[in-house]
Design a protein around this motif. Structure first.
Motif, PDB file in Angstrom:
ATOM      1  N   ILE A 123       4.636 -21.502  19.943  1.00 47.26           N
ATOM      2  CA  ILE A 123       3.221 -21.132  19.837  1.00 47.26           C
ATOM      3  C   ILE A 123       2.506 -21.367  21.165  1.00 47.26           C
ATOM      4  CG2 ILE A 123       1.025 -21.825  18.786  1.00 47.26           C
ATOM      5  CD1 ILE A 123       2.503 -22.168  16.143  1.00 47.26           C
ATOM      6  N   ALA A 124       2.783 -22.517  21.797  1.00 43.97           N
ATOM      7  CA  ALA A 124       2.121 -22.839  23.068  1.00 43.97           C
ATOM      8  C   ALA A 124       2.528 -21.858  24.165  1.00 43.97           C
ATOM      9  CB  ALA A 124       2.472 -24.269  23.481  1.00 43.97           C
ATOM     10  N   THR A 125       3.813 -21.546  24.238  1.00 44.31           N
ATOM     11  CA  THR A 125       4.296 -20.639  25.289  1.00 44.31           C
ATOM     12  C   THR A 125       3.841 -19.210  25.034  1.00 44.31           C
ATOM     13  OG1 THR A 125       6.227 -22.076  25.528  1.00 44.31           O
ATOM     14  CG2 THR A 125       6.329 -19.931  26.599  1.00 44.31           C
ATOM     15  N   MET A 126       3.842 -18.792  23.775  1.00 45.59           N
ATOM     16  CA  MET A 126       3.332 -17.459  23.450  1.00 45.59           C
ATOM     17  C   MET A 126       1.851 -17.363  23.808  1.00 45.59           C
ATOM     18  SD  MET A 126       3.898 -14.410  22.210  1.00 45.59           S
ATOM     19  CE  MET A 126       5.278 -14.326  21.064  1.00 45.59           C
ATOM     20  N   SER A 127       1.105 -18.426  23.553  1.00 48.82           N
ATOM     21  CA  SER A 127      -0.323 -18.436  23.890  1.00 48.82           C
ATOM     22  C   SER A 127      -0.523 -18.336  25.399  1.00 48.82           C
ATOM     23  CB  SER A 127      -0.984 -19.720  23.360  1.00 48.82           C
ATOM     24  OG  SER A 127      -0.877 -19.798  21.961  1.00 48.82           O
ATOM     25  N   ALA A 128       0.283 -19.083  26.158  1.00 50.31           N
ATOM     26  CA  ALA A 128       0.176 -19.049  27.616  1.00 50.31           C
ATOM     27  C   ALA A 128       0.568 -17.676  28.156  1.00 50.31           C
ATOM     28  CB  ALA A 128       1.071 -20.129  28.232  1.00 50.31           C
ATOM     29  N   THR A 129       1.577 -17.063  27.546  1.00 48.28           N
ATOM     30  CA  THR A 129       2.001 -15.721  27.955  1.00 48.28           C
ATOM     31  C   THR A 129       0.891 -14.710  27.704  1.00 48.28           C
ATOM     32  OG1 THR A 129       4.278 -16.284  27.360  1.00 48.28           O
ATOM     33  CG2 THR A 129       3.789 -13.954  27.689  1.00 48.28           C
ATOM     34  N   ALA A 130       0.285 -14.806  26.515  1.00 45.36           N
ATOM     35  CA  ALA A 130      -0.796 -13.885  26.170  1.00 45.36           C
ATOM     36  C   ALA A 130      -2.014 -14.092  27.065  1.00 45.36           C
ATOM     37  CB  ALA A 130      -1.185 -14.079  24.704  1.00 45.36           C
ATOM     38  N   LEU A 131      -2.356 -15.350  27.352  1.00 38.56           N
ATOM     39  CA  LEU A 131      -3.519 -15.647  28.190  1.00 38.56           C
ATOM     40  C   LEU A 131      -3.340 -15.095  29.600  1.00 38.56           C
ATOM     41  CD1 LEU A 131      -6.229 -17.037  28.739  1.00 38.56           C
ATOM     42  CD2 LEU A 131      -4.949 -19.142  29.240  1.00 38.56           C
ATOM     43  N   THR A 132      -2.188 -15.365  30.204  1.00 40.08           N
ATOM     44  CA  THR A 132      -1.959 -14.871  31.574  1.00 40.08           C
ATOM     45  C   THR A 132      -1.831 -13.348  31.598  1.00 40.08           C
ATOM     46  OG1 THR A 132       0.406 -15.374  31.278  1.00 40.08           O
ATOM     47  CG2 THR A 132      -0.926 -16.998  32.455  1.00 40.08           C
ATOM     48  N   GLY A 133      -1.297 -12.788  30.497  1.00 39.86           N
ATOM     49  CA  GLY A 133      -1.224 -11.326  30.414  1.00 39.86           C
ATOM     50  C   GLY A 133      -2.612 -10.710  30.366  1.00 39.86           C
ATOM     51  N   TRP A 134      -3.506 -11.342  29.602  1.00 41.63           N
ATOM     52  CA  TRP A 134      -4.892 -10.850  29.556  1.00 41.63           C
ATOM     53  C   TRP A 134      -5.572 -11.022  30.909  1.00 41.63           C
ATOM     54  CZ3 TRP A 134      -9.238 -14.057  30.204  1.00 41.63           C
ATOM     55  CH2 TRP A 134     -10.468 -13.407  30.078  1.00 41.63           C
ATOM     56  N   MET A 135      -5.318 -12.142  31.575  1.00 39.92           N
ATOM     57  CA  MET A 135      -5.942 -12.392  32.884  1.00 39.92           C
ATOM     58  C   MET A 135      -5.606 -11.303  33.892  1.00 39.92           C
ATOM     59  SD  MET A 135      -5.385 -16.529  33.116  1.00 39.92           S
ATOM     60  CE  MET A 135      -5.993 -16.700  34.810  1.00 39.92           C
ATOM     61  N   VAL A 136      -4.369 -10.815  33.818  1.00 42.62           N
ATOM     62  CA  VAL A 136      -3.929  -9.755  34.735  1.00 42.62           C
ATOM     63  C   VAL A 136      -4.775  -8.490  34.584  1.00 42.62           C
ATOM     64  CG1 VAL A 136      -2.003  -8.168  35.226  1.00 42.62           C
ATOM     65  CG2 VAL A 136      -1.560 -10.602  34.946  1.00 42.62           C
ATOM     66  N   ASP A 152       5.099 -13.797  34.034  1.00 40.89           N
ATOM     67  CA  ASP A 152       6.542 -13.532  33.984  1.00 40.89           C
ATOM     68  C   ASP A 152       7.330 -14.794  33.638  1.00 40.89           C
ATOM     69  OD1 ASP A 152       6.110 -10.900  34.636  1.00 40.89           O
ATOM     70  OD2 ASP A 152       6.571 -11.141  36.770  1.00 40.89           O
ATOM     71  N   LEU A 153       6.919 -15.911  34.219  1.00 43.25           N
ATOM     72  CA  LEU A 153       7.606 -17.179  33.969  1.00 43.25           C
ATOM     73  C   LEU A 153       7.488 -17.582  32.495  1.00 43.25           C
ATOM     74  CD1 LEU A 153       9.110 -19.627  35.164  1.00 43.25           C
ATOM     75  CD2 LEU A 153       6.872 -20.687  35.568  1.00 43.25           C
ATOM     76  N   PHE A 154       6.280 -17.490  31.956  1.00 35.58           N
ATOM     77  CA  PHE A 154       6.088 -17.836  30.543  1.00 35.58           C
ATOM     78  C   PHE A 154       6.879 -16.889  29.635  1.00 35.58           C
ATOM     79  CE2 PHE A 154       1.903 -19.829  31.900  1.00 35.58           C
ATOM     80  CZ  PHE A 154       2.330 -21.123  31.658  1.00 35.58           C
ATOM     81  N   ALA A 155       6.890 -15.599  29.980  1.00 35.96           N
ATOM     82  CA  ALA A 155       7.609 -14.618  29.157  1.00 35.96           C
ATOM     83  C   ALA A 155       9.109 -14.900  29.157  1.00 35.96           C
ATOM     84  CB  ALA A 155       7.333 -13.202  29.668  1.00 35.96           C
ATOM     85  N   HIS A 156       9.668 -15.208  30.321  1.00 35.82           N
ATOM     86  CA  HIS A 156      11.098 -15.518  30.398  1.00 35.82           C
ATOM     87  C   HIS A 156      11.406 -16.846  29.703  1.00 35.82           C
ATOM     88  CE1 HIS A 156      11.161 -12.286  33.390  1.00 35.82           C
ATOM     89  NE2 HIS A 156      12.471 -12.228  33.164  1.00 35.82           N
ATOM     90  N   GLY A 157      10.495 -17.808  29.831  1.00 38.71           N
ATOM     91  CA  GLY A 157      10.663 -19.075  29.119  1.00 38.71           C
ATOM     92  C   GLY A 157      10.649 -18.863  27.616  1.00 38.71           C
ATOM     93  N   LEU A 158       9.781 -17.956  27.172  1.00 39.12           N
ATOM     94  CA  LEU A 158       9.688 -17.642  25.750  1.00 39.12           C
ATOM     95  C   LEU A 158      10.987 -17.025  25.251  1.00 39.12           C
ATOM     96  CD1 LEU A 158       7.687 -17.749  23.408  1.00 39.12           C
ATOM     97  CD2 LEU A 158       6.845 -15.498  24.101  1.00 39.12           C
ATOM     98  N   LEU A 159      11.566 -16.131  26.044  1.00 37.96           N
ATOM     99  CA  LEU A 159      12.834 -15.503  25.663  1.00 37.96           C
ATOM    100  C   LEU A 159      13.933 -16.562  25.540  1.00 37.96           C
ATOM    101  CD1 LEU A 159      14.358 -12.839  25.093  1.00 37.96           C
ATOM    102  CD2 LEU A 159      14.894 -12.769  27.552  1.00 37.96           C
ATOM    103  N   LEU A 160      13.971 -17.492  26.482  1.00 36.58           N
ATOM    104  CA  LEU A 160      14.961 -18.572  26.429  1.00 36.58           C
ATOM    105  C   LEU A 160      14.777 -19.407  25.157  1.00 36.58           C
ATOM    106  CD1 LEU A 160      17.200 -20.304  27.671  1.00 36.58           C
ATOM    107  CD2 LEU A 160      15.424 -21.529  28.960  1.00 36.58           C
ATOM    108  N   MET A 161      13.521 -19.721  24.819  1.00 33.72           N
ATOM    109  CA  MET A 161      13.258 -20.509  23.626  1.00 33.72           C
ATOM    110  C   MET A 161      13.638 -19.749  22.354  1.00 33.72           C
ATOM    111  SD  MET A 161       9.857 -22.805  24.212  1.00 33.72           S
ATOM    112  CE  MET A 161       8.921 -21.686  25.228  1.00 33.72           C
TER     113      MET A 161
END
Length: 198
Positions: A123-136, A152-161
């Motif tokens: 949940i935390a990593t998905m939230s960070a991915t979504a937040l940085t995606g919106w910021m872009v 990109d880092l959060f998205a790849h971390g999410l895939l690993l998780m």
């Protein structure tokens, strides 16, 4: 022929009744729909990251909405959906992981300590991915290198998780002889027995 069909149907209904009496409802409908919807949203976002910006963004917004609803449900929802049921102290998580390495971990009716930690991390990593995606997409951060790299880092971390989560589900299913994927579809798990943690 008709008599045989009735006999078969009666036997099937009896088998279903026996299975139902041996299981209990753990995951409510919201948790199950949330889980599989988030799987779909993440898959779409990942697969469209370089092919369709519009679909990628829509999937991200949809995932964000799901996360917001899950946070609310973690406070207001049914017992096994609530954070207080599965969010545990780091020491408890470490003890569980050590027991797991030794093949002695307890079976939990809800999320086990490692699974609960993974839910929070996802949940935390998905939230960070979504937040940085919106910021872009904003004028302030569009083209800012660290924001794009963070996304990109959060998205790849999410895939690993996600892969770790799948491995954990497979291991727990094997160790406790319980199909956890099916449980997330039906909402039902085998009733707690002996030293199981309800």
């Amino acid at each position: 022929m008709l008599k045989q069909a009735r006999t078969d149907r009666a036997y099937s209904m009896s088998a279903d009744a026996r299975r139902s009496s041996q299981t209990t409802r753990v995951w409510d409908l919201f948790v199950r729909v949330f889980h599989w919807s988030l799987v779909v949203a993440f898959a779409i976002a990942w697969l469209t990251s370089h092919s369709s910006e519009e679909i990628h963004q829509l999937a991200g917004y949809f995932a964000t909405g799901l996360i917001v609803m899950r946070l609310a449900w973690g406070i207001l929802g049914t017992p096994y959906a609530r954070f207080r049921q599965f969010v545990r102290r780091p020491a408890d998580i470490m003890r569980y992981l050590i027991a797991m390495l030794r093949g002695r971990e307890a079976r939990y009716l809800g999320h086990n300590p490692a699974g609960g930690a993974m839910v929070v991390a996802l949940i935390a990593t998905m939230s960070a991915t979504a937040l940085t995606g919106w910021m872009v997409t904003t004028d302030t951060y569009f083209g800012v290198e660290w924001v794009g790299r963070s996304h990109d880092l959060f998205a790849h971390g999410l895939l690993l998780m996600v892969f770790l989560h799948i491995a954990g589900v497979a291991l727990a299913s094997f160790r406790h002889r319980e199909n956890l994927v099916r449980a997330m579809v039906t909402g039902r798990k085998r009733k707690a027995e002996g030293v199981d943690v309800a």
